[in-house]
Motif scaffolding. Structure first.
Motif, PDB file in Angstrom:
ATOM      1  N   GLY A   1     -24.768   2.564  42.509  1.00 53.46           N
ATOM      2  CA  GLY A   1     -25.315   2.970  41.540  1.00 53.46           C
ATOM      3  C   GLY A   1     -26.451   4.100  41.842  1.00 53.46           C
ATOM      4  N   PHE A   2     -25.872   4.731  42.797  1.00 56.25           N
ATOM      5  CA  PHE A   2     -27.027   5.905  43.201  1.00 56.25           C
ATOM      6  C   PHE A   2     -27.009   6.882  42.062  1.00 56.25           C
ATOM      7  N   ASN A   3     -26.370   7.323  41.461  1.00 48.59           N
ATOM      8  CA  ASN A   3     -26.316   8.241  40.150  1.00 48.59           C
ATOM      9  C   ASN A   3     -26.863   9.452  40.601  1.00 48.59           C
ATOM     10  N   ALA A   4     -26.083  10.208  41.570  1.00 49.68           N
ATOM     11  CA  ALA A   4     -26.564  11.652  42.105  1.00 49.68           C
ATOM     12  C   ALA A   4     -25.545  12.660  41.967  1.00 49.68           C
ATOM     13  N   GLY A   5     -26.082  13.817  41.094  1.00 48.45           N
ATOM     14  CA  GLY A   5     -24.901  14.799  41.340  1.00 48.45           C
ATOM     15  C   GLY A   5     -25.353  16.028  42.368  1.00 48.45           C
ATOM     16  N   ILE A   6     -24.494  16.647  42.745  1.00 52.35           N
ATOM     17  CA  ILE A   6     -24.693  17.568  43.691  1.00 52.35           C
ATOM     18  C   ILE A   6     -24.787  18.890  43.479  1.00 52.35           C
ATOM     19  N   VAL A   7     -25.493  19.968  43.633  1.00 47.35           N
ATOM     20  CA  VAL A   7     -25.503  21.472  43.411  1.00 47.35           C
ATOM     21  C   VAL A   7     -25.270  22.063  44.621  1.00 47.35           C
ATOM     22  N   ASN A   8     -24.287  22.834  44.506  1.00 47.28           N
ATOM     23  CA  ASN A   8     -24.007  23.666  45.677  1.00 47.28           C
ATOM     24  C   ASN A   8     -24.337  25.000  45.683  1.00 47.28           C
ATOM     25  N   VAL A   9     -25.211  25.645  46.522  1.00 46.18           N
ATOM     26  CA  VAL A   9     -25.548  27.065  46.749  1.00 46.18           C
ATOM     27  C   VAL A   9     -24.964  27.788  47.507  1.00 46.18           C
ATOM     28  N   GLN A  10     -24.568  28.794  47.054  1.00 45.02           N
ATOM     29  CA  GLN A  10     -23.407  29.646  48.101  1.00 45.02           C
ATOM     30  C   GLN A  10     -24.505  30.559  48.845  1.00 45.02           C
ATOM     31  N   PRO A  11     -24.551  30.257  50.310  1.00 45.29           N
ATOM     32  CA  PRO A  11     -25.574  30.900  51.188  1.00 45.29           C
ATOM     33  C   PRO A  11     -25.144  32.232  51.506  1.00 45.29           C
ATOM     34  N   THR A  12     -23.925  32.653  51.749  1.00 43.09           N
ATOM     35  CA  THR A  12     -23.360  34.210  51.957  1.00 43.09           C
ATOM     36  C   THR A  12     -22.606  34.685  50.836  1.00 43.09           C
ATOM     37  N   PRO A  13     -22.788  36.056  50.877  1.00 42.73           N
ATOM     38  CA  PRO A  13     -21.707  36.641  49.843  1.00 42.73           C
ATOM     39  C   PRO A  13     -20.297  36.579  50.233  1.00 42.73           C
ATOM     40  N   GLY A  14     -19.312  36.458  49.182  1.00 43.35           N
ATOM     41  CA  GLY A  14     -17.934  36.386  49.523  1.00 43.35           C
ATOM     42  C   GLY A  14     -17.397  34.818  49.879  1.00 43.35           C
ATOM     43  N   GLY A  15     -18.445  33.685  49.734  1.00 42.18           N
ATOM     44  CA  GLY A  15     -18.073  32.685  49.895  1.00 42.18           C
ATOM     45  C   GLY A  15     -16.926  32.219  48.758  1.00 42.18           C
ATOM     46  N   SER A  16     -16.490  30.978  49.005  1.00 40.78           N
ATOM     47  CA  SER A  16     -15.450  30.456  48.081  1.00 40.78           C
ATOM     48  C   SER A  16     -15.836  29.226  47.111  1.00 40.78           C
ATOM     49  N   VAL A  17     -17.461  29.211  46.878  1.00 38.43           N
ATOM     50  CA  VAL A  17     -17.866  28.031  46.160  1.00 38.43           C
ATOM     51  C   VAL A  17     -17.423  28.214  44.621  1.00 38.43           C
ATOM     52  N   HIS A  18     -17.427  29.435  44.545  1.00 36.17           N
ATOM     53  CA  HIS A  18     -16.815  29.772  42.852  1.00 36.17           C
ATOM     54  C   HIS A  18     -15.451  29.069  42.477  1.00 36.17           C
ATOM     55  N   LYS A  19     -14.481  28.816  43.637  1.00 33.55           N
ATOM     56  CA  LYS A  19     -13.244  28.049  43.367  1.00 33.55           C
ATOM     57  C   LYS A  19     -13.456  26.749  42.646  1.00 33.55           C
ATOM     58  N   LEU A  20     -14.597  26.162  43.150  1.00 30.75           N
ATOM     59  CA  LEU A  20     -14.981  24.884  42.523  1.00 30.75           C
ATOM     60  C   LEU A  20     -15.157  24.765  41.206  1.00 30.75           C
ATOM     61  N   GLU A  21     -16.058  25.861  40.772  1.00 27.35           N
ATOM     62  CA  GLU A  21     -16.401  25.977  39.216  1.00 27.35           C
ATOM     63  C   GLU A  21     -14.939  26.194  38.625  1.00 27.35           C
ATOM     64  N   GLU A  22     -14.144  26.882  38.960  1.00 27.29           N
ATOM     65  CA  GLU A  22     -12.805  27.046  38.179  1.00 27.29           C
ATOM     66  C   GLU A  22     -12.004  25.876  37.818  1.00 27.29           C
ATOM     67  N   GLN A  23     -12.497  24.679  38.557  1.00 30.04           N
ATOM     68  CA  GLN A  23     -11.678  23.263  38.109  1.00 30.04           C
ATOM     69  C   GLN A  23     -12.716  22.203  37.917  1.00 30.04           C
ATOM     70  N   ASP A  24     -13.874  22.834  37.029  1.00 28.14           N
ATOM     71  CA  ASP A  24     -14.932  21.906  36.474  1.00 28.14           C
ATOM     72  C   ASP A  24     -15.657  21.141  37.719  1.00 28.14           C
ATOM     73  N   ASN A  25     -15.509  21.817  39.127  1.00 33.67           N
ATOM     74  CA  ASN A  25     -16.527  21.315  39.977  1.00 33.67           C
ATOM     75  C   ASN A  25     -15.901  20.072  40.507  1.00 33.67           C
ATOM     76  N   LEU A  26     -14.446  19.744  40.340  1.00 35.68           N
ATOM     77  CA  LEU A  26     -14.050  18.527  40.619  1.00 35.68           C
ATOM     78  C   LEU A  26     -12.956  18.845  41.993  1.00 35.68           C
TER      79      LEU A  26
END
Length: 100
Positions: free
Chosen positions: A49-74
């Motif tokens: 029951g920790f109930n914690a969400g995670i926010v990813n911060v992209q530390p470098t330009p050109g990273g691929s974190v945006h791909k997660l956003e395309e699928q509702d971060n799942l």
């Protein structure tokens, strides 16, 4: 082999609109972070029951974190290994994170 249309992973597809409150800031969304660290947080959420969400911060330009956003971060986690001499395969649940 038949062509199959793969549905894009999203909250509607898995029947969940719930978003967890952001309690963890994670720099980078690479495979290790998602496959190990986020897996542990996901287990804590479900089993303790920790109930914690995670926010990813992209530390470098050109990273691929945006791909997660395309699928509702799942995403789906698949792991394999050996436990007590037996090969084990597991497909994990959909983990949840935010992208910033």
């Amino acid at each position: 082999m038949e062509n199959q249309i793969k549905q894009k992973l999203n909250r509607e597809l898995i029947g969940s609109q719930e978003k967890l409150p952001i309690k963890i800031v994670q720099f980078g969304g690479g495979n290790f972070m998602r496959g190990f660290t986020d897996y542990v947080i996901d287990k804590l959420n479900k089993e303790a029951g920790f109930n914690a969400g995670i926010v990813n911060v992209q530390p470098t330009p050109g990273g691929s974190v945006h791909k997660l956003e395309e699928q509702d971060n799942l995403y789906t986690l698949f792991s394999r290994g050996i436990k007590k001499g037996n090969h084990r395969y597991k497909t994990g649940d959909f983990c949840d994170s935010e992208v910033d």
